[in-house]
Design a protein around this motif. Sequence first.
Motif, PDB file in Angstrom:
ATOM      1  N   VAL A   1      41.907  46.960  32.085  1.00 57.30           N
ATOM      2  CA  VAL A   1      40.444  46.838  32.015  1.00 57.30           C
ATOM      3  C   VAL A   1      39.880  48.169  32.512  1.00 57.30           C
ATOM      4  CG1 VAL A   1      38.436  45.665  33.020  1.00 57.30           C
ATOM      5  CG2 VAL A   1      40.475  44.342  32.358  1.00 57.30           C
ATOM      6  N   PRO A   2      38.977  48.800  31.756  1.00 55.27           N
ATOM      7  CA  PRO A   2      38.506  50.130  32.165  1.00 55.27           C
ATOM      8  C   PRO A   2      37.991  50.186  33.609  1.00 55.27           C
ATOM      9  CG  PRO A   2      37.848  49.705  29.912  1.00 55.27           C
ATOM     10  CD  PRO A   2      38.479  48.426  30.414  1.00 55.27           C
ATOM     11  N   ALA A   3      37.289  49.160  34.052  1.00 52.20           N
ATOM     12  CA  ALA A   3      36.760  49.191  35.422  1.00 52.20           C
ATOM     13  C   ALA A   3      37.895  49.195  36.444  1.00 52.20           C
ATOM     14  CB  ALA A   3      35.833  47.998  35.663  1.00 52.20           C
ATOM     15  N   VAL A   4      38.977  48.510  36.131  1.00 49.66           N
ATOM     16  CA  VAL A   4      40.116  48.493  37.041  1.00 49.66           C
ATOM     17  C   VAL A   4      40.819  49.864  37.031  1.00 49.66           C
ATOM     18  CG1 VAL A   4      42.399  47.484  37.432  1.00 49.66           C
ATOM     19  CG2 VAL A   4      40.452  46.002  36.863  1.00 49.66           C
ATOM     20  N   ALA A   5      40.971  50.407  35.855  1.00 48.66           N
ATOM     21  CA  ALA A   5      41.606  51.730  35.761  1.00 48.66           C
ATOM     22  C   ALA A   5      40.765  52.779  36.499  1.00 48.66           C
ATOM     23  CB  ALA A   5      41.798  52.108  34.294  1.00 48.66           C
ATOM     24  N   LEU A   6      39.451  52.639  36.415  1.00 42.87           N
ATOM     25  CA  LEU A   6      38.579  53.560  37.153  1.00 42.87           C
ATOM     26  C   LEU A   6      38.735  53.356  38.653  1.00 42.87           C
ATOM     27  CD1 LEU A   6      36.312  55.691  37.249  1.00 42.87           C
ATOM     28  CD2 LEU A   6      34.661  53.824  37.007  1.00 42.87           C
ATOM     29  N   ALA A   7      38.856  52.114  39.076  1.00 43.42           N
ATOM     30  CA  ALA A   7      39.045  51.836  40.506  1.00 43.42           C
ATOM     31  C   ALA A   7      40.314  52.537  41.003  1.00 43.42           C
ATOM     32  CB  ALA A   7      39.146  50.323  40.733  1.00 43.42           C
ATOM     33  N   ARG A   8      41.380  52.397  40.243  1.00 44.77           N
ATOM     34  CA  ARG A   8      42.639  53.057  40.624  1.00 44.77           C
ATOM     35  C   ARG A   8      42.428  54.562  40.757  1.00 44.77           C
ATOM     36  NH1 ARG A   8      46.104  54.218  43.697  1.00 44.77           N
ATOM     37  NH2 ARG A   8      47.672  55.691  42.992  1.00 44.77           N
TER      38      ARG A   8
ATOM     39  N   VAL B   1      41.665  44.569  51.929  1.00 43.14           N
ATOM     40  CA  VAL B   1      41.786  44.168  50.528  1.00 43.14           C
ATOM     41  C   VAL B   1      41.457  42.680  50.483  1.00 43.14           C
ATOM     42  CG1 VAL B   1      43.392  43.812  48.617  1.00 43.14           C
ATOM     43  CG2 VAL B   1      43.599  45.870  50.064  1.00 43.14           C
ATOM     44  N   ARG B   2      40.480  42.324  49.662  1.00 39.96           N
ATOM     45  CA  ARG B   2      40.282  40.869  49.469  1.00 39.96           C
ATOM     46  C   ARG B   2      40.267  40.590  47.970  1.00 39.96           C
ATOM     47  NH1 ARG B   2      35.623  42.866  51.677  1.00 39.96           N
ATOM     48  NH2 ARG B   2      36.653  42.640  53.674  1.00 39.96           N
ATOM     49  N   ALA B   3      40.979  39.556  47.619  1.00 33.94           N
ATOM     50  CA  ALA B   3      41.175  39.282  46.195  1.00 33.94           C
ATOM     51  C   ALA B   3      41.138  37.788  45.964  1.00 33.94           C
ATOM     52  CB  ALA B   3      42.516  39.848  45.744  1.00 33.94           C
ATOM     53  N   GLN B   4      40.400  37.424  44.962  1.00 39.96           N
ATOM     54  CA  GLN B   4      40.291  36.010  44.584  1.00 39.96           C
ATOM     55  C   GLN B   4      40.468  35.908  43.082  1.00 39.96           C
ATOM     56  OE1 GLN B   4      36.302  35.259  45.866  1.00 39.96           O
ATOM     57  NE2 GLN B   4      36.774  35.531  48.028  1.00 39.96           N
TER      58      GLN B   4
ATOM     59  N   GLY C   1      47.707  34.067  40.715  1.00 39.13           N
ATOM     60  CA  GLY C   1      47.960  34.836  41.940  1.00 39.13           C
ATOM     61  C   GLY C   1      48.746  36.110  41.635  1.00 39.13           C
ATOM     62  N   ALA C   2      49.684  36.016  40.705  1.00 38.53           N
ATOM     63  CA  ALA C   2      50.464  37.203  40.341  1.00 38.53           C
ATOM     64  C   ALA C   2      49.550  38.337  39.888  1.00 38.53           C
ATOM     65  CB  ALA C   2      51.461  36.847  39.235  1.00 38.53           C
ATOM     66  N   HIS C   3      48.506  37.987  39.173  1.00 39.33           N
ATOM     67  CA  HIS C   3      47.587  39.022  38.686  1.00 39.33           C
ATOM     68  C   HIS C   3      46.903  39.758  39.832  1.00 39.33           C
ATOM     69  CE1 HIS C   3      47.713  38.840  34.373  1.00 39.33           C
ATOM     70  NE2 HIS C   3      47.491  37.540  34.333  1.00 39.33           N
ATOM     71  N   ILE C   4      46.414  39.018  40.805  1.00 44.87           N
ATOM     72  CA  ILE C   4      45.676  39.721  41.864  1.00 44.87           C
ATOM     73  C   ILE C   4      46.620  40.474  42.795  1.00 44.87           C
ATOM     74  CG2 ILE C   4      43.491  38.464  41.765  1.00 44.87           C
ATOM     75  CD1 ILE C   4      44.454  36.636  43.989  1.00 44.87           C
ATOM     76  N   ILE C   5      47.854  39.998  42.902  1.00 45.54           N
ATOM     77  CA  ILE C   5      48.848  40.796  43.658  1.00 45.54           C
ATOM     78  C   ILE C   5      49.067  42.129  42.952  1.00 45.54           C
ATOM     79  CG2 ILE C   5      51.281  40.910  44.331  1.00 45.54           C
ATOM     80  CD1 ILE C   5      51.114  37.790  44.647  1.00 45.54           C
TER      81      ILE C   5
ATOM     82  N   LEU D   1      47.182  43.583  40.676  1.00 40.71           N
ATOM     83  CA  LEU D   1      45.961  44.381  40.568  1.00 40.71           C
ATOM     84  C   LEU D   1      45.652  45.125  41.860  1.00 40.71           C
ATOM     85  CD1 LEU D   1      43.330  42.261  38.629  1.00 40.71           C
ATOM     86  CD2 LEU D   1      44.211  44.520  38.065  1.00 40.71           C
ATOM     87  N   THR D   2      45.762  44.423  42.980  1.00 44.68           N
ATOM     88  CA  THR D   2      45.400  45.074  44.242  1.00 44.68           C
ATOM     89  C   THR D   2      46.423  46.144  44.608  1.00 44.68           C
ATOM     90  OG1 THR D   2      46.463  43.250  45.435  1.00 44.68           O
ATOM     91  CG2 THR D   2      44.077  43.145  45.175  1.00 44.68           C
ATOM     92  N   GLN D   3      47.694  45.881  44.328  1.00 49.83           N
ATOM     93  CA  GLN D   3      48.702  46.910  44.613  1.00 49.83           C
ATOM     94  C   GLN D   3      48.508  48.112  43.692  1.00 49.83           C
ATOM     95  OE1 GLN D   3      52.416  44.574  46.638  1.00 49.83           O
ATOM     96  NE2 GLN D   3      52.476  44.687  44.418  1.00 49.83           N
ATOM     97  N   PHE D   4      48.158  47.844  42.451  1.00 52.07           N
ATOM     98  CA  PHE D   4      47.917  48.923  41.494  1.00 52.07           C
ATOM     99  C   PHE D   4      46.724  49.771  41.925  1.00 52.07           C
ATOM    100  CE2 PHE D   4      45.440  50.126  37.631  1.00 52.07           C
ATOM    101  CZ  PHE D   4      46.268  51.129  37.172  1.00 52.07           C
ATOM    102  N   ILE D   5      45.641  49.107  42.253  1.00 49.53           N
ATOM    103  CA  ILE D   5      44.419  49.840  42.597  1.00 49.53           C
ATOM    104  C   ILE D   5      44.611  50.653  43.880  1.00 49.53           C
ATOM    105  CG2 ILE D   5      42.026  49.544  43.408  1.00 49.53           C
ATOM    106  CD1 ILE D   5      41.807  47.185  41.421  1.00 49.53           C
TER     107      ILE D   5
END
Lengths: 394, 394, 394, 394
Positions: free
Chosen positions: A142-149, A163-166, A197-201, A203-207
């Motif tokens: 997702v472009p916004a996620v790639a920008l966050a990274r 880090v908070r993720a839901q 849950g796998a996704h937010i794990i 995503l947060t590690q990636f970012i």
Amino acid sequence: MTDPKPTLAVGMVGHAFMGNAHSQAWRVAPRFFDLPLDPVMRVVCGRDAGRAAEAASRLGWEESSDDWRAVVARDDVDLVDVCTPGDSHAEIAIAALEAGKHVLCEKPLANTVEEAERMVAAAERAAARGVQAMVGFTYRRVPAVALARQLVAEGRIGEIRHVRAQYLQDWIADAEAPLSWRLDKSKAGSGSLGDIGAHIIDLTQFITGLRITEVSGQLETFVKERPVPAGETAGTLGGGGSSGELGPVTVDDAAVFLARLTSGAIGVYEATRFATGRKNAIRIEVNGSAGSLAFDFEDMNVLEFYDATEPAETAGFRRILVTEPEHPYVAAWWPAGHGLGYEHGFTHQVVDLVHALAAGEAPRPSFADGLQVQRVLAAVETSSDTRSWQEVAS
Amino acid sequence: MTDPKPTLAVGMVGHAFMGNAHSQAWRVAPRFFDLPLDPVMRVVCGRDAGRAAEAASRLGWEESSDDWRAVVARDDVDLVDVCTPGDSHAEIAIAALEAGKHVLCEKPLANTVEEAERMVAAAERAAARGVQAMVGFTYRRVPAVALARQLVAEGRIGEIRHVRAQYLQDWIADAEAPLSWRLDKSKAGSGSLGDIGAHIIDLTQFITGLRITEVSGQLETFVKERPVPAGETAGTLGGGGSSGELGPVTVDDAAVFLARLTSGAIGVYEATRFATGRKNAIRIEVNGSAGSLAFDFEDMNVLEFYDATEPAETAGFRRILVTEPEHPYVAAWWPAGHGLGYEHGFTHQVVDLVHALAAGEAPRPSFADGLQVQRVLAAVETSSDTRSWQEVAS
Amino acid sequence: MTDPKPTLAVGMVGHAFMGNAHSQAWRVAPRFFDLPLDPVMRVVCGRDAGRAAEAASRLGWEESSDDWRAVVARDDVDLVDVCTPGDSHAEIAIAALEAGKHVLCEKPLANTVEEAERMVAAAERAAARGVQAMVGFTYRRVPAVALARQLVAEGRIGEIRHVRAQYLQDWIADAEAPLSWRLDKSKAGSGSLGDIGAHIIDLTQFITGLRITEVSGQLETFVKERPVPAGETAGTLGGGGSSGELGPVTVDDAAVFLARLTSGAIGVYEATRFATGRKNAIRIEVNGSAGSLAFDFEDMNVLEFYDATEPAETAGFRRILVTEPEHPYVAAWWPAGHGLGYEHGFTHQVVDLVHALAAGEAPRPSFADGLQVQRVLAAVETSSDTRSWQEVAS
Amino acid sequence: MTDPKPTLAVGMVGHAFMGNAHSQAWRVAPRFFDLPLDPVMRVVCGRDAGRAAEAASRLGWEESSDDWRAVVARDDVDLVDVCTPGDSHAEIAIAALEAGKHVLCEKPLANTVEEAERMVAAAERAAARGVQAMVGFTYRRVPAVALARQLVAEGRIGEIRHVRAQYLQDWIADAEAPLSWRLDKSKAGSGSLGDIGAHIIDLTQFITGLRITEVSGQLETFVKERPVPAGETAGTLGGGGSSGELGPVTVDDAAVFLARLTSGAIGVYEATRFATGRKNAIRIEVNGSAGSLAFDFEDMNVLEFYDATEPAETAGFRRILVTEPEHPYVAAWWPAGHGLGYEHGFTHQVVDLVHALAAGEAPRPSFADGLQVQRVLAAVETSSDTRSWQEVAS
């Protein structure tokens, strides 16, 4: 005239939700991006021959099959795209790699750490022969996620503290929602934990570029029995009538955990299918010494960014519309301000994968990345059972 | 095996921004929707043969052509899709209709009321022979907009008193942004008024079921001269270097107008390319005696709805995530909560058009609908010139 | 021990909604701000002696009176605070100024331009004797608005092109809402135009530093007759039962207008009491060559700011929480992040007024500022009648 | 003439941030609400006589004192309002209760469970003599929070499954921010946990009617040493220059915990002073079987409510502007849509307290309520130390 591009022939196993999304990606990617290889949608495979044939016609694959082993063995297939439920990922992916096919495997990589470890071993052996493997954490694209990274990598957030993720859904908040394969541990491996849950794990590690090192978690199944749908349900999300019987829900409805990350950051994670009114809300916030980031998939073309180096007078979370040509992936699509949707992440996944394959580079996230997520999932489960903090294996 | 569906062979004229969007729609619609006709992407046409051939390859059309008259004349083309700048709409669309081809024509229908009237006359003659014509106000097919229309039609808003609509962009707010064909009255017909103002006129009339009957408007060109880009610029939004010369901007940068609608509602409209920071913000709010609606394309999967029949204690604008299977068009796509993007409106347009053609029904918006929008645009221009209220011709 | 501060004895005329708000301001301002004069709440005045006495007790005034002329004449009153309906502003304010009292007069300054002109003349005569006059456009003192003004003055927005302003309420959207003095032209002067339209005229001119020079407007009364409440209604917003009779609404329910501002900016204004679901939404957006600002009173502690000098990658509207000590007025209140409410603007008005009086400076907005707003209101009315653009007198 | 109301004479101990807020409440409450007792601001007390006298003058108290024991002993004081740091709450409150004075005590009730238990015992003894005690969790009295409680109590949310609560600040995210008494365990008891975590514990238990029964928590001090401010710092938030020395931070910067609540709901809590860009963000979301609620103090006049009994087509989180006369506390203030601020919660606290005292009823939250919160805080600390789940004592 230029020479035609080399092709990349794809055999896809599974044609439900994920198969549909992957098909759209293979179909659309070469129309908007200048790819070094030309994808060919060679064959789609499912357990039922008739339904596979129907899927081929509907989704635009040249052929169909009801035998994934045959697909994996075909000389005219270069890449196997695994879109089945998690219980068959290991078997199919390992066979494909051993047959010399590149593999794109949906997440979670497997239903158990043991399976994931075997997949990583197979991927390493394959890599030595130039055969690549990738796991499908598409939200990274997702472009916004790639920008966050990118902003984290540029140091704009500073040292990360929180880090908070839901990941909030509500599709089974109704106790009358039927059993589906996603609620069956033997097929799905886990419930909200592994599915979302796998996704937010990841995503947060990636970012953040950090890894989760220990967790204290809790799994909960609020509704322990549900109506069994009439007839065959595998591969579908409910649908059809009910058989009148109740069957046991063997996975978690919700998973919450605290986490420690490398660098000492603190994480708070929550994945649930019982957040009434939240449909597919992936919310991530990262607080650092120099700034903060916030993302919500319900507003997926936006990244919020707080720059703590701004004067207090004009500091504030900026609502960056990640729809400008300067943003990751965006220039290939529409003029400024014309937002993308859910499916575009899959298209970007194909784009990145094809570029890596053409360059002979290992695509990311790798199977090892997928295994690491699996180990976090396992640690959360163990922690929930032992009611204590659990280190993530490495 | 079932018999193959009858086909609908398309010839598309123009392959810039709109041609790209239409191509995606023809490509994708049959993969997600069960269409009664099977679209065939027969031929794409552009003025330059080489670029048209490149477009055919990139966008997935079977053939290319540099002669739209030849395309219109082909026996193996059933529908002509007009994606050129507005100055050629009338000529191409009328020729196609006279050749017995269905026509999908991009908005605004034409650059002048006179052209639009001739197009409507041609469409009426064609309709008598079962040949259909449609104008491409695609934003009607954003699910949140379609839901808004539905709620108004169901009486949930009551008697409508206020319509406010803004279409805000900023792509030429920078005085150094180059001249493009969109700033040339001879090609574009008008500036923000016809390009984006037309959309909010159509959208508000569609949602409310009302018509604008008189207007008081004002057009403004803030930056009167701009750098001429080096080389050929037609069909592109800037791009490339500058020639060093300045050329006149002959269209409006911004257009604002007050309106009266049938039923006595009051409208306030604003279309501008100078709203710094707003990229493609289409904002519509409708206030009625029983409720209100608000939409913003920057958050396109959301419709806000206020139900005045709720008790005051719990009344509030609801943020409806228009991503559920119960919402217009959505069931064909992804599970709940997985948002769509800009391009999906074009896909829905193809879906509605193909269904209408198969049923032998007149698709909407018709050329007559497009003409009526054109007459509103003309009334705004006249009003701006005469500095007084102007009735919309009917 | 320090010497006690000099006092500023206030006599307030009117004790309904505005009198209540002004009382809170006089009461609270010296508790949070270090004022050069110590306000004394000397006397409150109303037409009914009993109700005035009750108001004095409830609101904390030393004395009450039913004779404003007596209040104006008192030696122990330094300032007259006029909180009555608009039809009595001119008479009271002029008398007070002539008696040598400073005057704070609620907006709109008067019900007619002629009255306002006489008030300005009186204020000019008084100023020559060191007696000051101010009109109460309190929204200027909302911290987010004051910050907006500051950013424009610092050039952060550049050359202003667009002003859009809406004041949206819905308290009479229900056709059964009763007649009140606010719907009676003889008392209120006008409806939404003078009551709330005046605020957005003042606010936008204050923020931008520009003046409205011509307008094209339209007034509308959607509901032309309403139930007459039983008993005395002056000074109240409905309340009580209905007499069973219908009476005519003699003011506008909604007022919309286009505007030209000095510098060539374009304005679009809308004031209405029929925006169902909008309770007190004051929305202002300003677009300039270097940035944009957006404010919504429904989220009054926030100013949105877009800085066009930011790189495109990280540009976005910032949600500035105007709750930091660096922001106008805020340091006197609570720690960071603890928002203020509606009434604080009145307190800030007292603060600014008292500082000006102590310094012998003319407080702003002056009666001349109020007159200029009145002239814009008058031009809108004339324009609505003549259905053409109307210049604002100067 | 009516007889004058009986009075309630208040002696307040402490005159920093909380003393200021309480003073505003005692001052303003009787001006907007019809109270059965008339508050008298008798005496303010502080350790330094000069500063206490200054506070009396500035805040409007009749007298000042530097001896809280003398204040507690005065016959002309009916209620002692304890606004000191937590280390002195027990001593002052118990003495006051024993002297027969009603007590309003700021939160957290005490710095330890043991102190809180002694306070509860004293309160119980006092109650037997008609002397009341209350702890100051003022956020309960934000209208949107009170409305949330009401909707839960009416069953609009159904069976509660998820509670998520965050209290996010950033005032010490900068490692150079100075030591203050709030960072000194001997004075403050704990850091973010007791200061702001206590609020979200109370708020979520209040809204849901549930109690936290066990927790798994983690405390963290990111910055372990900070500059010691020059001179006296007690009772101030930093301020003044630095002494050049570093001193140890002995409290937590952040506290996170998972929770189980009665009824089986799952809670996730996070309190931090390191959430860069978040100033005073109290965010609470509750998901139940029939609906959901969401609140954010950064937008304090709004409650979001999702009603799952709505048809899917029009279901969505409603942004209820809690500014209508139908909403808790609001009718006493301004017309519809005119929002309140931070301080109004304190005013409502006075209103509820005075009504309870006049009725001879026990005000809530009681000292027992405060003790229960203290026990949750203690369980979180223990859990963080033992790295395992910890039951909350009862």
